[in-house]
Design an enzyme around this catalytic site. Structure first.
Site, PDB file in Angstrom:
ATOM      1  N   GLN A  53      10.344 -43.063  12.267  1.00 12.96           N
ATOM      2  CA  GLN A  53      11.584 -42.442  13.198  1.00 12.96           C
ATOM      3  C   GLN A  53      11.027 -41.840  14.353  1.00 12.96           C
ATOM      4  O   GLN A  53       9.941 -40.982  14.309  1.00 12.96           O
ATOM      5  CB  GLN A  53      11.953 -41.251  12.071  1.00 12.96           C
ATOM      6  N   GLY A  54      11.290 -42.220  15.595  1.00 15.68           N
ATOM      7  CA  GLY A  54      10.880 -42.019  16.538  1.00 15.68           C
ATOM      8  C   GLY A  54      11.733 -40.952  17.649  1.00 15.68           C
ATOM      9  O   GLY A  54      12.654 -41.456  18.221  1.00 15.68           O
ATOM     10  N   GLU A  75      16.867 -36.179   5.364  1.00 17.44           N
ATOM     11  CA  GLU A  75      15.753 -35.718   5.490  1.00 17.44           C
ATOM     12  C   GLU A  75      15.587 -34.399   4.895  1.00 17.44           C
ATOM     13  O   GLU A  75      14.566 -34.259   3.793  1.00 17.44           O
ATOM     14  CB  GLU A  75      15.074 -35.812   6.790  1.00 17.44           C
ATOM     15  N   GLU A 134      11.599 -21.738  11.429  1.00 16.82           N
ATOM     16  CA  GLU A 134      12.391 -20.841  12.112  1.00 16.82           C
ATOM     17  C   GLU A 134      13.522 -21.490  12.623  1.00 16.82           C
ATOM     18  O   GLU A 134      14.776 -20.914  12.325  1.00 16.82           O
ATOM     19  CB  GLU A 134      11.704 -20.411  13.339  1.00 16.82           C
TER      20      GLU A 134
HETATM   21  C1  LIG Z   1       2.683 -33.917  10.080  1.00 18.10           C
HETATM   22  C2  LIG Z   1       4.046 -34.127  11.097  1.00 18.10           C
HETATM   23  C3  LIG Z   1       4.919 -35.306  11.036  1.00 18.10           C
HETATM   24  C4  LIG Z   1       5.841 -35.510  11.869  1.00 18.10           C
HETATM   25  N1  LIG Z   1       6.547 -36.592  11.922  1.00 18.10           N
HETATM   26  C5  LIG Z   1       7.768 -36.893  12.738  1.00 18.10           C
HETATM   27  C6  LIG Z   1       8.283 -38.255  12.695  1.00 18.10           C
HETATM   28  O1  LIG Z   1       8.010 -39.044  12.013  1.00 18.10           O
HETATM   29  N2  LIG Z   1       9.255 -38.417  13.723  1.00 18.10           N
HETATM   30  C7  LIG Z   1       9.486 -37.246  14.588  1.00 18.10           C
HETATM   31  O2  LIG Z   1      10.394 -37.708  15.336  1.00 18.10           O
HETATM   32  N3  LIG Z   1       8.996 -36.250  14.742  1.00 18.10           N
HETATM   33  C8  LIG Z   1       8.006 -35.871  13.565  1.00 18.10           C
HETATM   34  N4  LIG Z   1       7.334 -34.648  13.481  1.00 18.10           N
HETATM   35  C9  LIG Z   1       7.671 -33.648  14.649  1.00 18.10           C
HETATM   36  C10 LIG Z   1       8.496 -32.495  13.920  1.00 18.10           C
HETATM   37  O3  LIG Z   1       9.668 -32.686  13.768  1.00 18.10           O
HETATM   38  C11 LIG Z   1       8.379 -31.341  15.193  1.00 18.10           C
HETATM   39  O4  LIG Z   1       6.942 -30.921  15.359  1.00 18.10           O
HETATM   40  C12 LIG Z   1       8.944 -29.895  14.985  1.00 18.10           C
HETATM   41  O5  LIG Z   1      10.252 -30.318  15.041  1.00 18.10           O
HETATM   42  C13 LIG Z   1       8.463 -28.992  15.879  1.00 18.10           C
HETATM   43  O6  LIG Z   1       8.674 -29.323  17.128  1.00 18.10           O
HETATM   44  P1  LIG Z   1       7.369 -28.853  18.055  1.00 18.10           P
HETATM   45  O7  LIG Z   1       6.117 -29.427  17.461  1.00 18.10           O
HETATM   46  O8  LIG Z   1       7.722 -29.684  19.597  1.00 18.10           O
HETATM   47  O9  LIG Z   1       7.235 -27.400  18.266  1.00 18.10           O
HETATM   48  P2  LIG Z   1       8.197 -26.506  19.356  1.00 18.10           P
HETATM   49  O10 LIG Z   1       9.589 -26.971  18.996  1.00 18.10           O
HETATM   50  O11 LIG Z   1       7.423 -26.672  20.574  1.00 18.10           O
HETATM   51  O12 LIG Z   1       8.038 -25.011  18.423  1.00 18.10           O
HETATM   52  C14 LIG Z   1       7.033 -24.162  18.712  1.00 18.10           C
HETATM   53  C15 LIG Z   1       7.459 -22.663  17.877  1.00 18.10           C
HETATM   54  O13 LIG Z   1       8.591 -22.391  18.400  1.00 18.10           O
HETATM   55  C16 LIG Z   1       9.428 -22.067  17.459  1.00 18.10           C
HETATM   56  N5  LIG Z   1      10.768 -22.139  18.021  1.00 18.10           N
HETATM   57  C17 LIG Z   1      11.261 -23.313  18.797  1.00 18.10           C
HETATM   58  N6  LIG Z   1      12.375 -23.183  19.133  1.00 18.10           N
HETATM   59  C18 LIG Z   1      12.987 -22.065  18.431  1.00 18.10           C
HETATM   60  C19 LIG Z   1      14.250 -21.402  18.185  1.00 18.10           C
HETATM   61  N7  LIG Z   1      15.418 -21.860  18.650  1.00 18.10           N
HETATM   62  N8  LIG Z   1      14.196 -20.320  17.329  1.00 18.10           N
HETATM   63  C20 LIG Z   1      13.164 -19.771  16.744  1.00 18.10           C
HETATM   64  N9  LIG Z   1      11.927 -20.271  17.092  1.00 18.10           N
HETATM   65  C21 LIG Z   1      11.650 -21.349  17.692  1.00 18.10           C
HETATM   66  C22 LIG Z   1       9.229 -22.964  16.557  1.00 18.10           C
HETATM   67  O14 LIG Z   1       9.500 -22.593  15.193  1.00 18.10           O
HETATM   68  C23 LIG Z   1       7.611 -23.247  16.435  1.00 18.10           C
HETATM   69  O15 LIG Z   1       6.941 -22.108  15.661  1.00 18.10           O
HETATM   70  C24 LIG Z   1       6.183 -34.446  12.751  1.00 18.10           C
HETATM   71  C25 LIG Z   1       5.426 -33.208  12.907  1.00 18.10           C
HETATM   72  C26 LIG Z   1       4.445 -33.236  11.909  1.00 18.10           C
HETATM   73  C27 LIG Z   1       3.559 -31.822  12.140  1.00 18.10           C
END
Ligand SMILES: Cc1cc2nc3c(=O)[nH]c(=O)nc-3n(C[C@H](O)[C@H](O)[C@H](O)COP(=O)(O)OP(=O)(O)OC[C@H]3O[C@@H](n4cnc5c(N)ncnc54)[C@H](O)[C@@H]3O)c2cc1C
Length: 390
Positions: free
Chosen positions: A129-130, A246, A373
């Site tokens: 899933q991208g 999911e 969060e």
């Molecule tokens: C092991 C792993 C596997 C993954 N697999 C996939 C995959 O297969 N496909 C895919 O598409 N993605 C995947 N992801 C991505 C995952 O969905 C994202 O990491 C996640 O949604 C958080 O996005 P970010 O890392 O950009 O953090 P950010 O969105 O930058 O968040 C940073 C911090 O800010 C907080 N924050 C952000 N917005 C808010 C808000 N509105 N209110 C309160 N707090 C907030 C967050 O809780 C977090 O603590 C994976 C991630 C990991 C770690």
């Protein structure tokens, strides 16, 4: 008032029992080979060999209508998945590939369903899933990967981050922007992309637990327009079904129950080494794990009745993942330095090795699939119906 019955009836139990038969055919050596493959692939709880075995037994896509599936209810499928995880078998292949197939059944064309579903069901094609990008995780709607229509194709340019299992998948469900003018969710589309297409580069990104996710770069990649799932600019509706599915999965709860059961078994007869505080803490965890299981089953039962789970799925996701982190930290402290240095070599302590590995794996569970969060915000808005702050 209707009665509440959490016990599976005979029909439900047959799915669990069918899986038990498969499990019984794996002896200790075969089980170690499954674990080894998962380690070699660097994908948590994924073995292609084991996934193909489930497919051969007709256990992939159980909830889909015939001819592709068996028309089982989601909760019946969960019963099997729970049994699988509780016996230490890897269930991630099942969930990620079924999500790809389920998306097509909800939103794909008859041609897409006819092309893909047989390969999902026989275990020969795997899906990732991208969605997330650098700068577009929680705020997925700000994603920038672009797809421009050019005759019978889309030309895709951009970069995705965190694409789990891309390095072992044939296909990626790719969320792209097709209308840069369209406001946020209105300009997104979902493309099924063959990961062997020229112009795709997959680079490893290592996360805790020895788990490999990927940065995937798309440089003028040609994707047939026939691979558009649903309407152009209608990708948000297509993907939200996937996200709901999911978040109805177990994120740590089931694996934690297995480790807790093994730890409790180990602690039998060790009364002299357990303090009153340890006993009290363990009792509290067991109650929390039981409550977590009921929450997980509640989501499954609601999905089985085709109810909207977008508000309660995140409750289960947050509860299971945060409980997994707290429990495993406590278990590692209890078992002591053994947990930090254990490996699962034949002569070593396998439980300690699993606790050590789960200590690392559990760290990412509150991020993957959407952070705690953000999930709590969804519980407040979707489940409680409270307004969003702007
Ligand atoms: C092991 C792993 C596997 C993954 N697999 C996939 C995959 O297969 N496909 C895919 O598409 N993605 C995947 N992801 C991505 C995952 O969905 C994202 O990491 C996640 O949604 C958080 O996005 P970010 O890392 O950009 O953090 P950010 O969105 O930058 O968040 C940073 C911090 O800010 C907080 N924050 C952000 N917005 C808010 C808000 N509105 N209110 C309160 N707090 C907030 C967050 O809780 C977090 O603590 C994976 C991630 C990991 C770690």
């Amino acid at each position: 008032m209707s009665s509440m019955n959490f016990s599976p009836d005979d029909e439900d139990a047959q799915y669990r029992d069918r899986f038990r038969e498969v499990a019984d055919s794996y002896d200790w050596l075969a089980m170690r080979a499954v674990r080894q493959e998962s380690e070699d692939l660097h994908v948590e709880r994924y073995s292609l060999e084991f996934h193909r075995r489930l497919a051969k037994e007709g256990l992939v896509g159980l909830t889909w209508p015939t001819p592709h599936g068996a028309g089982a209810r989601v909760d019946q499928q969960l019963l099997m998945a729970e049994e699988l995880e509780c016996q230490g078998f890897p269930g991630y292949g099942l969930t990620t590939n079924q999500r790809g197939g389920g998306m097509l059944l909800r939103s794909g064309s008859p041609e897409q369903i006819a092309e893909h579903l047989p390969h999902v069901v026989d275990g020969s094609w795997t899906y990732c899933q991208g969605l997330s990008e650098p700068g577009a995780g929680s705020d997925l709607l700000s994603l920038r990967t672009r797809a421009v229509r050019d005759g019978d194709h889309y030309i895709v340019n951009g970069a995705k981050l965190w694409t789990s299992s891309a390095h072992i998948s044939q296909w990626c469900s790719l969320l792209v922007r097709t209308d840069p003018e369209g406001k946020r969710h209105k300009g997104l589309s979902l493309l099924l992309v063959d990961l062997k297409s020229p112009g795709i580069e997959i680079q490893p990104v290592w996360v805790l637990g020895g788990w490999r996710v990927n940065a995937v770069f798309y440089d003028n990649v040609k994707v047939p327009a026939a691979n558009l799932v649903g309407e152009e600019n209608g990708g948000w509706n297509v993907i939200t079904g996937n996200l709901d599915e999911e978040r109805a999965m177990s994120f740590g709860g089931t694996e934690t129950r297995l480790i807790a059961a093994r730890l409790i078994h180990r602690l039998q007869g060790m009364a002299d080494q357990l303090s009153e505080a340890d006993l009290e803490t363990l009792g509290r965890f067991v109650m929390e794990l039981e409550a977590d299981r009921l929450l997980y089953l509640r989501v499954g039962l609601a999905a089985g009745r085709h109810e909207d789970t977008s508000g309660i799925g995140p409750m289960s996701k947050v509860n299971g993942s945060e409980l997994a982190q707290r429990f495993i930290q406590w278990a590692a402290d209890l078992i002591g330095e053994e947990a930090l240095f254990a490996s699962d070599d034949a002569n070593e302590d396998v439980l300690a090795a699993d606790i050590e590995q789960q200590l690392r794996v559990a760290t990412v569970l509150t991020v993957i699939g959407g952070t705690s969060e953000v999930q709590r915000n969804i519980v407040s808005t979707r489940h409680l119906g409270l307004p969003r702050s702007n």
